[in-house]
Design an enzyme around this catalytic site. Structure first.
Site, PDB file in Angstrom:
ATOM      1  N   HIS A   1      23.526  39.273  38.013  1.00 22.20           N
ATOM      2  CA  HIS A   1      22.170  39.248  38.579  1.00 22.20           C
ATOM      3  C   HIS A   1      21.645  40.653  38.873  1.00 22.20           C
ATOM      4  O   HIS A   1      22.401  41.577  39.093  1.00 22.20           O
ATOM      5  CB  HIS A   1      22.077  38.329  39.809  1.00 22.20           C
ATOM      6  CG  HIS A   1      22.739  38.841  41.050  1.00 22.20           C
ATOM      7  ND1 HIS A   1      23.734  38.152  41.703  1.00 22.20           N
ATOM      8  CD2 HIS A   1      22.541  39.950  41.786  1.00 22.20           C
ATOM      9  CE1 HIS A   1      24.112  38.818  42.782  1.00 22.20           C
ATOM     10  NE2 HIS A   1      23.398  39.916  42.853  1.00 22.20           N
TER      11      HIS A   1
ATOM     12  N   ASP B   1      27.884  38.165  38.783  1.00 31.38           N
ATOM     13  CA  ASP B   1      27.392  37.110  37.898  1.00 31.38           C
ATOM     14  C   ASP B   1      26.213  37.590  37.052  1.00 31.38           C
ATOM     15  O   ASP B   1      25.452  36.795  36.507  1.00 31.38           O
ATOM     16  CB  ASP B   1      27.004  35.859  38.712  1.00 31.38           C
ATOM     17  CG  ASP B   1      25.962  36.162  39.785  1.00 31.38           C
ATOM     18  OD1 ASP B   1      25.451  37.311  39.824  1.00 31.38           O
ATOM     19  OD2 ASP B   1      25.656  35.259  40.586  1.00 31.38           O
TER      20      ASP B   1
ATOM     21  N   GLU C   1      19.333  35.379  41.016  1.00 35.46           N
ATOM     22  CA  GLU C   1      20.575  34.679  40.702  1.00 35.46           C
ATOM     23  C   GLU C   1      20.478  33.946  39.359  1.00 35.46           C
ATOM     24  O   GLU C   1      19.377  33.759  38.830  1.00 35.46           O
ATOM     25  CB  GLU C   1      20.862  33.668  41.818  1.00 35.46           C
ATOM     26  CG  GLU C   1      21.091  34.306  43.190  1.00 35.46           C
ATOM     27  CD  GLU C   1      22.463  34.939  43.348  1.00 35.46           C
ATOM     28  OE1 GLU C   1      23.011  35.451  42.358  1.00 35.46           O
ATOM     29  OE2 GLU C   1      22.993  34.917  44.474  1.00 35.46           O
TER      30      GLU C   1
ATOM     31  N   ASP D   1      15.315  44.213  47.681  1.00 40.28           N
ATOM     32  CA  ASP D   1      15.529  42.927  48.342  1.00 40.28           C
ATOM     33  C   ASP D   1      15.919  43.092  49.804  1.00 40.28           C
ATOM     34  O   ASP D   1      16.190  44.199  50.269  1.00 40.28           O
ATOM     35  CB  ASP D   1      16.602  42.109  47.589  1.00 40.28           C
ATOM     36  CG  ASP D   1      17.794  42.959  47.152  1.00 40.28           C
ATOM     37  OD1 ASP D   1      18.001  44.038  47.734  1.00 40.28           O
ATOM     38  OD2 ASP D   1      18.517  42.542  46.234  1.00 40.28           O
TER      39      ASP D   1
HETATM   40  C1  GLP Z   1      23.590  42.173  45.917  1.00 41.37           C
HETATM   41  C2  GLP Z   1      22.303  42.965  45.808  1.00 41.37           C
HETATM   42  C3  GLP Z   1      22.148  43.583  44.429  1.00 41.37           C
HETATM   43  C4  GLP Z   1      23.405  44.333  44.058  1.00 41.37           C
HETATM   44  C5  GLP Z   1      24.573  43.393  44.048  1.00 41.37           C
HETATM   45  C6  GLP Z   1      25.857  44.064  43.682  1.00 41.37           C
HETATM   46  O1  GLP Z   1      23.470  40.951  45.328  1.00 41.37           O
HETATM   47  N1  GLP Z   1      21.167  42.164  46.085  1.00 41.37           N
HETATM   48  O2  GLP Z   1      21.018  44.439  44.412  1.00 41.37           O
HETATM   49  O3  GLP Z   1      23.244  44.943  42.799  1.00 41.37           O
HETATM   50  O4  GLP Z   1      24.715  42.851  45.357  1.00 41.37           O
HETATM   51  O5  GLP Z   1      26.412  44.667  44.801  1.00 41.37           O
HETATM   52  P1  GLP Z   1      27.552  45.743  44.727  1.00 41.37           P
HETATM   53  O6  GLP Z   1      26.905  46.983  44.231  1.00 41.37           O
HETATM   54  O7  GLP Z   1      28.019  45.899  46.141  1.00 41.37           O
HETATM   55  O8  GLP Z   1      28.581  45.238  43.807  1.00 41.37           O
END
Ligand code: GLP
Length: 263
Positions: free
Chosen positions: A141, A139, A146, A70
């Protein structure tokens, strides 16, 4: 779905890095290994392990082609909070990957729909993704899919939820208003098409979502629960992330993975 529980984040990261390195090394010389990659804090130690293995001559990215999950809309590649910038600093600048082998969605593209469909075409042209590495939002995702996202979705534009913006505000001087409101993301279906999916999850802030993904049914409100339908999916986590799982669930997975978690 496998759940591989390690005592801490360091061990979970080392195990996951070793698992992926083995797959990359096994493909060497035959065909390129197509690797899906995430950003965020979850994969940071794992990327550190990749870099260490590369420096020790145990892993090369010459034969690897990557597709990131992403990117924020409206941030250019030089913006310190863009996922382009993140990936160069966290991994690509430190290993021997060819720049032409790196694919990241362009959140500055004039035609965002076209950017998304071309991304899907580029993945297909490579013969699909061998292994999609991912993290999980608090959440539940996956990528930026989302809650409420279609479980057969493809690469597209998504609006980010308050929860995601609040979680990611830490990268934007703690100011939620600076977090972009939209992003380009691979779809749940794009991830599900990968021949293998490996998700790294750490910390208590992920415990509620991990419970939903592991112990509850497939549900578009916890998009990572799609993994229940994937033929080859692994979630690698630390003890903290299992906080909300039933004691019996933890015992069960620890028991069946006992031989596999040695590092
Ligand atoms: C964002 C990214 C995801 C990632 C998530 C969790 O939403 N788009 O790919 O898994 O954050 O982030 P973190 O690893 O910093 O908790």
């Amino acid at each position: 779905m496998r759940l591989v529980i390690h005592p801490n984040y360091e061990k979970a990261s080392r195990w996951a890095a070793g698992y992926i390195a083995e797959k990359i090394n096994a493909d060497k010389g035959t065909k390129p290994f197509i690797l899906g990659l995430p950003t965020g804090s979850s994969p940071l130690l794992l990327y550190g392990e990749f870099i260490k293995m590369y420096k020790e001559g145990k892993l090369s990215f010459k034969n690897v082609r990557t597709f990131n999950m992403d990117e924020y809309i409206g941030l250019n590649a030089d913006h310190p909070q863009s996922y382009h910038y993140f990936m160069m600093n966290a991994l690509f600048n430190h290993v021997d990957i060819d720049r032409g082998s790196i694919h990241i969605l362009d959140g500055m593209a004039q035609d965002l729909q076209k950017e998304c469909s071309q991304y899907e075409e580029a993945i297909a042209a490579e013969g699909g993704i061998d292994l999609f590495l991912g993290g999980m939002g608090s959440d539940g995702h996956i990528a930026f899919n989302e809650p409420g996202s279609s479980l057969v979705s493809r690469t597209r534009v998504k609006t980010l939820t308050m929860e995601t913006k609040a979680a990611n505000a830490r990268f934007f001087d703690g100011d939620i208003t600076k977090v972009p409101g939209t992003a380009l993301t691979v779809g749940v279906g794009t991830v599900m098409d990968a021949r293998e999916v490996l998700i790294i999850v750490n910390g208590r802030s992920k415990a509620r979502a991990l419970r939903a993904v592991i112990e509850e049914g497939i549900n578009h409100m916890w998009t990572l629960s799609c993994l229940q339908m994937h033929p080859k999916a692994i979630i690698v986590c630390d003890e903290d992330a299992t906080e909300e799982l039933k004691a019996g669930t933890v015992r069960y997975f620890k028991d069946i993975e006992r031989e596999n978690i040695k590092i």
